[in-house]
Design a protein around this motif. Structure first.
Motif, PDB file in Angstrom:
ATOM      1  N   GLU A  88       5.255  -2.226   0.428  1.00 14.51           N
ATOM      2  CA  GLU A  88       6.202  -1.711   0.626  1.00 14.51           C
ATOM      3  C   GLU A  88       5.999  -0.668  -0.161  1.00 14.51           C
ATOM      4  OE1 GLU A  88       9.113  -1.617  -2.780  1.00 14.51           O
ATOM      5  OE2 GLU A  88       8.833  -4.117  -3.026  1.00 14.51           O
ATOM      6  N   THR A  89       4.428  -0.990  -1.225  1.00 14.33           N
ATOM      7  CA  THR A  89       4.190   0.708  -1.354  1.00 14.33           C
ATOM      8  C   THR A  89       3.513   0.897  -0.404  1.00 14.33           C
ATOM      9  OG1 THR A  89       3.037  -0.298  -3.542  1.00 14.33           O
ATOM     10  CG2 THR A  89       2.403   1.584  -2.860  1.00 14.33           C
ATOM     11  N   SER A  90       2.760   0.898   0.719  1.00 18.22           N
ATOM     12  CA  SER A  90       2.902   1.657   1.735  1.00 18.22           C
ATOM     13  C   SER A  90       3.501   2.685   2.811  1.00 18.22           C
ATOM     14  CB  SER A  90       1.768   0.858   2.581  1.00 18.22           C
ATOM     15  OG  SER A  90       0.827   0.127   2.193  1.00 18.22           O
ATOM     16  N   ARG A  91       4.341   1.134   2.356  1.00 15.63           N
ATOM     17  CA  ARG A  91       5.959   2.370   3.232  1.00 15.63           C
ATOM     18  C   ARG A  91       7.071   3.263   2.712  1.00 15.63           C
ATOM     19  NH1 ARG A  91       8.395  -3.449   5.618  1.00 15.63           N
ATOM     20  NH2 ARG A  91       8.015  -4.247   7.225  1.00 15.63           N
ATOM     21  N   ARG A  92       6.864   3.252   1.329  1.00 19.92           N
ATOM     22  CA  ARG A  92       7.175   4.742   0.725  1.00 19.92           C
ATOM     23  C   ARG A  92       6.208   5.583   0.304  1.00 19.92           C
ATOM     24  NH1 ARG A  92       7.038   5.961  -5.368  1.00 19.92           N
ATOM     25  NH2 ARG A  92       8.755   6.993  -5.744  1.00 19.92           N
ATOM     26  N   LEU A  93       4.763   5.468   0.920  1.00 25.54           N
ATOM     27  CA  LEU A  93       4.153   6.643   0.881  1.00 25.54           C
ATOM     28  C   LEU A  93       4.531   7.583   2.211  1.00 25.54           C
ATOM     29  CD1 LEU A  93       0.470   6.244   0.222  1.00 25.54           C
ATOM     30  CD2 LEU A  93       1.957   7.853  -0.395  1.00 25.54           C
TER      31      LEU A  93
END
Length: 250
Positions: A88-93
């Protein structure tokens, strides 16, 4: 061992696909986060985080390894550590990455904030695991606030390499510049000593952001008539860049 390198590593599968789609014009996550990571690292240096010289923050959207685990990992014997971000954090980045050089300053700032907060959260977590010796939890907000105030850019004057011309009419000011959109780059300003006007300002890089750590890269500077020469590195590949006074000043 002091921490010397702090950087991001993008998702290999996603970036390979995007490179091919863009005819290899794709700018990877490492490049667009480099200046932000360098900014935070220089705010903390010197720091012994976990005895390793390098910490890599790894984005994972399509993990290749079934044994992939979110969180902190280290191999002290090799002097390296890494932190696997959750999907999830990677996608937001990656979603925000599209705006890192966008027309919208607000969205660009949101990208900077996202990257900086991820880095500081990881550093605080690792520091706590090491007993909190660097007090990063207490320093976190101050570092992020300073970054916002200066627009995630800083200039470090390299006084040793900043020199007067032989006629003492001009001073060459050599700066190590760090920040989002800049990366880690060297800039030279030639200043008229009488008027204090910058008559020439030149980046000594083909393009920005420069994604190489420039600490210690400048090894020699010297005036040669109306030209100021800057030499990088003592060993091969060593090269010299030249900044010249304009004709109306020479």
């Amino acid at each position: 061992m002091k921490l010397q390198t702090l950087c991001f590593e993008g998702d290999y599968t996603l970036e390979k696909r995007e490179k091919e789609k863009s005819n290899y014009c794709y700018v990877n996550l490492y490049a667009v986060t480099f200046g932000i990571a360098q900014y935070i690292l220089t705010e903390l240096m010197p720091i012994d985080l976990d005895g390793c010289g390098k910490l890599t923050v790894c984005a994972n959207i399509e993990p290749q390894n079934e044994a992939y685990e979110v969180g902190y990992h280290t191999v002290p014997g090799m002097g390296v550590s890494w932190y696997n971000l959750d999907i999830e954090t990677s996608r937001r980045l990656y979603n925000l990455k599209r705006f890192c050089k966008a027309f919208s300053e607000e969205l660009s700032n949101e990208f900077e904030d996202c990257v900086a907060n991820i880095i500081m959260d990881i550093l605080v977590e690792i520091d706590r695991m090491q007993g909190g010796k660097n007090r990063l939890a207490e320093r976190r907000n101050d570092i992020l606030e300073r970054m916002k105030e200066c627009g995630c850019e800083k200039e470090i004057l390299l006084e040793k390499y900043s020199k007067l011309s032989r006629d003492r009419k001009y001073r060459a000011m050599v700066y190590r510049c760090i920040g989002h959109g800049i990366g880690d780059a060297i800039r030279v300003d030639l200043v008229n000593c009488a008027t204090r006007e910058v008559v020439v300002s030149k980046w000594l890089h083909d393009e920005l952001p420069n994604t190489i750590d420039m600490a210690g890269a400048v090894t020699k500077t010297a005036w040669d008539g109306d030209a100021f020469n800057v030499t990088f590195y003592r060993r091969s590949p060593s090269w010299t860049e030249t900044v010249e006074l304009p004709e109306n000043e020479s």
